[in-house]
Scaffold this motif. Sequence first.
Motif, mmCIF file in Angstrom:
data_model
loop_
_atom_site.group_PDB
_atom_site.id
_atom_site.type_symbol
_atom_site.label_atom_id
_atom_site.label_comp_id
_atom_site.label_asym_id
_atom_site.label_seq_id
_atom_site.Cartn_x
_atom_site.Cartn_y
_atom_site.Cartn_z
ATOM 1 N N HIS A 59 -1.569 -6.810 8.360
ATOM 2 C CA HIS A 59 -0.140 -6.810 8.032
ATOM 3 C C HIS A 59 0.657 -7.418 9.174
ATOM 4 O O HIS A 59 0.402 -7.126 10.348
ATOM 5 C CB HIS A 59 0.361 -5.394 7.765
ATOM 6 C CG HIS A 59 1.376 -5.334 6.673
ATOM 7 N ND1 HIS A 59 1.136 -4.739 5.442
ATOM 8 C CD2 HIS A 59 2.634 -5.820 6.589
ATOM 9 C CE1 HIS A 59 2.194 -4.857 4.675
ATOM 10 N NE2 HIS A 59 3.126 -5.503 5.357
ATOM 11 N N TYR B 55 0.376 4.348 3.851
ATOM 12 C CA TYR B 55 -0.993 4.449 3.346
ATOM 13 C C TYR B 55 -1.880 5.208 4.326
ATOM 14 O O TYR B 55 -2.693 6.056 3.917
ATOM 15 C CB TYR B 55 -1.554 3.049 3.098
ATOM 16 C CG TYR B 55 -2.885 3.037 2.385
ATOM 17 C CD1 TYR B 55 -3.027 3.579 1.116
ATOM 18 C CD2 TYR B 55 -4.005 2.469 2.983
ATOM 19 C CE1 TYR B 55 -4.247 3.561 0.453
ATOM 20 C CE2 TYR B 55 -5.232 2.443 2.332
ATOM 21 C CZ TYR B 55 -5.345 2.987 1.064
ATOM 22 O OH TYR B 55 -6.552 2.967 0.412
ATOM 23 N N ALA B 56 -1.718 4.934 5.617
ATOM 24 C CA ALA B 56 -2.535 5.624 6.624
ATOM 25 C C ALA B 56 -2.299 7.135 6.571
ATOM 26 O O ALA B 56 -3.260 7.920 6.688
ATOM 27 C CB ALA B 56 -2.218 5.085 8.011
ATOM 28 N N LEU C 21 0.813 -1.206 0.000
ATOM 29 C CA LEU C 21 0.000 0.000 0.000
ATOM 30 C C LEU C 21 0.853 1.265 0.000
ATOM 31 O O LEU C 21 0.333 2.352 -0.223
ATOM 32 C CB LEU C 21 -0.935 -0.009 1.208
ATOM 33 C CG LEU C 21 -2.003 -1.114 1.173
ATOM 34 C CD1 LEU C 21 -2.709 -1.212 2.516
ATOM 35 C CD2 LEU C 21 -3.014 -0.851 0.066
ATOM 36 N N GLN D 288 -6.920 -0.699 10.115
ATOM 37 C CA GLN D 288 -5.715 -1.504 9.930
ATOM 38 C C GLN D 288 -5.484 -2.376 11.157
ATOM 39 O O GLN D 288 -5.729 -1.948 12.289
ATOM 40 C CB GLN D 288 -4.505 -0.588 9.688
ATOM 41 C CG GLN D 288 -4.635 0.240 8.410
ATOM 42 C CD GLN D 288 -3.560 1.294 8.288
ATOM 43 O OE1 GLN D 288 -3.459 2.190 9.112
ATOM 44 N NE2 GLN D 288 -2.751 1.191 7.250
ATOM 45 N N SER E 230 -7.352 -3.654 6.427
ATOM 46 C CA SER E 230 -6.102 -4.298 6.026
ATOM 47 C C SER E 230 -5.495 -5.087 7.179
ATOM 48 O O SER E 230 -5.700 -4.761 8.356
ATOM 49 C CB SER E 230 -5.093 -3.260 5.525
ATOM 50 O OG SER E 230 -4.664 -2.422 6.585
ATOM 51 N N GLU F 216 1.808 0.051 5.622
ATOM 52 C CA GLU F 216 0.545 0.446 6.249
ATOM 53 C C GLU F 216 0.613 1.887 6.758
ATOM 54 O O GLU F 216 -0.348 2.651 6.648
ATOM 55 C CB GLU F 216 0.219 -0.501 7.407
ATOM 56 C CG GLU F 216 0.030 -1.946 7.014
ATOM 57 C CD GLU F 216 -1.230 -2.205 6.219
ATOM 58 O OE1 GLU F 216 -2.186 -1.395 6.316
ATOM 59 O OE2 GLU F 216 -1.271 -3.221 5.498
ATOM 60 N N GLN F 217 1.748 2.247 7.319
ATOM 61 C CA GLN F 217 1.898 3.593 7.870
ATOM 62 C C GLN F 217 1.875 4.647 6.761
ATOM 63 O O GLN F 217 1.260 5.710 6.906
ATOM 64 C CB GLN F 217 3.202 3.665 8.662
ATOM 65 C CG GLN F 217 3.201 2.734 9.867
ATOM 66 C CD GLN F 217 4.565 2.562 10.493
ATOM 67 O OE1 GLN F 217 5.591 2.612 9.816
ATOM 68 N NE2 GLN F 217 4.605 2.320 11.806
ATOM 69 N N PHE G 254 5.853 -3.508 7.393
ATOM 70 C CA PHE G 254 4.726 -2.868 8.072
ATOM 71 C C PHE G 254 4.642 -1.378 7.753
ATOM 72 O O PHE G 254 3.563 -0.774 7.825
ATOM 73 C CB PHE G 254 4.869 -3.087 9.583
ATOM 74 C CG PHE G 254 3.687 -2.642 10.382
ATOM 75 C CD1 PHE G 254 2.478 -3.299 10.298
ATOM 76 C CD2 PHE G 254 3.791 -1.556 11.248
ATOM 77 C CE1 PHE G 254 1.381 -2.890 11.042
ATOM 78 C CE2 PHE G 254 2.706 -1.139 12.001
ATOM 79 C CZ PHE G 254 1.495 -1.805 11.898
ATOM 80 N N THR H 138 -1.539 2.783 13.627
ATOM 81 C CA THR H 138 -0.273 2.422 12.985
ATOM 82 C C THR H 138 0.734 3.558 12.902
ATOM 83 O O THR H 138 1.924 3.305 12.704
ATOM 84 C CB THR H 138 -0.523 1.907 11.556
ATOM 85 O OG1 THR H 138 -1.119 2.954 10.769
ATOM 86 C CG2 THR H 138 -1.427 0.685 11.561
#
Length: 447
Positions: free
Chosen positions: A344, A359-360, A181, A374, A342, A356-357, A353, A412
């Motif tokens: 992860h 994308y967030a 992501l 997440q 999501s 994810e951060q 990981f 996240t």
Amino acid sequence: MRLRPLAVLSALVLAALAPAGTARADRVPGDQPLPGYTIANPPLPPVQVHGKPSRVLQGVHRHAAYDIEVPPQWNGRLVLWAHGYAGKGHVLTVEPPQYGLRQRLLDQGYAWAASSYYDNGYDVRAGVLSTRDVAELFAREVGRPKQRIIIGVSMGGHIIGRSLEQFPGYYDGALPMCGVLGDQELFDYLLDYNLVAQDLSGVREYPVTAQYLTATVPRIEAALGLTALRPGGPDTTNDRGKQFRSIVIDRTGGTRPGAVPSFALWKDFPFTLAEPSDPDATLAENPGQVGTNQFTRYEPNEPVDVNGTVQRVRVENLPARLSNRLSQVPRISGRPDVPVLSLHGLGDLFVPFSMEQIYARDVARNHRSGLLVQRAIRTSQHCEFSNAEAGAAWDDLVRWAGGGARPAGDVTTRPSAVARPDYGCRFSDPAAYAAGTGTRRLFPACP
């Protein structure tokens, strides 16, 4: 007619971003793969759904193989499965939903469809378009669904993130697992890994040669004390090796449970992803063309001033890096228009990981955080989830997408939360830990 320099540059950029095989595809029937490809899609046996067999459809559509499965009592809803990276080979294959989801979906009345994509390699564009194509084929062959949910893994997460933005309003929910992501920043990280290791070890080789893995990497690892490092074993790293490990942990999500043993588990693998330069490689064959560390700041920056000494590498394919078009390695802007849940693994250092951060933060910047949930899972291998973890995420997503309350998730982007000893415990499967499956025991037991 003479072209002005700007027009020439524009033409070259457009040509570089044009879909691979477009001209070839015009000359190949849609029920055949593109030249150079073959298909391996053996018959998929139906499964029993409440005592009756499912209906399976298979074939080739727009140069991609596909599988479709419909339960005896279809609820009018469709799930699209987006598979991950399938390598650089020239055989197209289809993957059914994993983690027990195939049976779970059918038992709940959902039909599913999956595509091989028309191209292998890291071709997100192929995944986005082929997944949409099989959804449209389903509508013609089975019936137009009243809801479409897209789920998948790894590169499939990149496909999901971009699909939501490429076709807004088309999908009704998304479940990316271990997904890319963070889009192009995955390739920044893989470049970081190799360049920082080279810098701290004093053994430099970039661009890498064919001897990199056999001759250079062993010298790098020896210089950093990584050669004998194993999960659960003694810490063999020297001061520079410890700094390297700390930088890798920082770049992959920050201080978090399981980070140190996960580094020991993964230490060799990112070196294998550095490839010798090939001027004839497509972006899908060498997605590292979009990677750069030109402006990266590394922490910790001691005992060695890595920020002052590391080799800086510019983007090799700047048009692809900057373009907002649907390319083989496209950008994700963080604009979901439907619920996204999501999963992860905390210790995954292949697709870390930090994806994810990233994308967030992108989603928050676009004021859409209410559409994103997440969950961190305490595992280290890539895409290492139990059936219970994936099944719970699926059930929560479909309730949410159907108008239910937004489900719970993990924070996240707050370092203090991610660093807590119990981070990731909330949604990790306690039965999998109790059984000692996979890499679960690299993490301390949850309270």
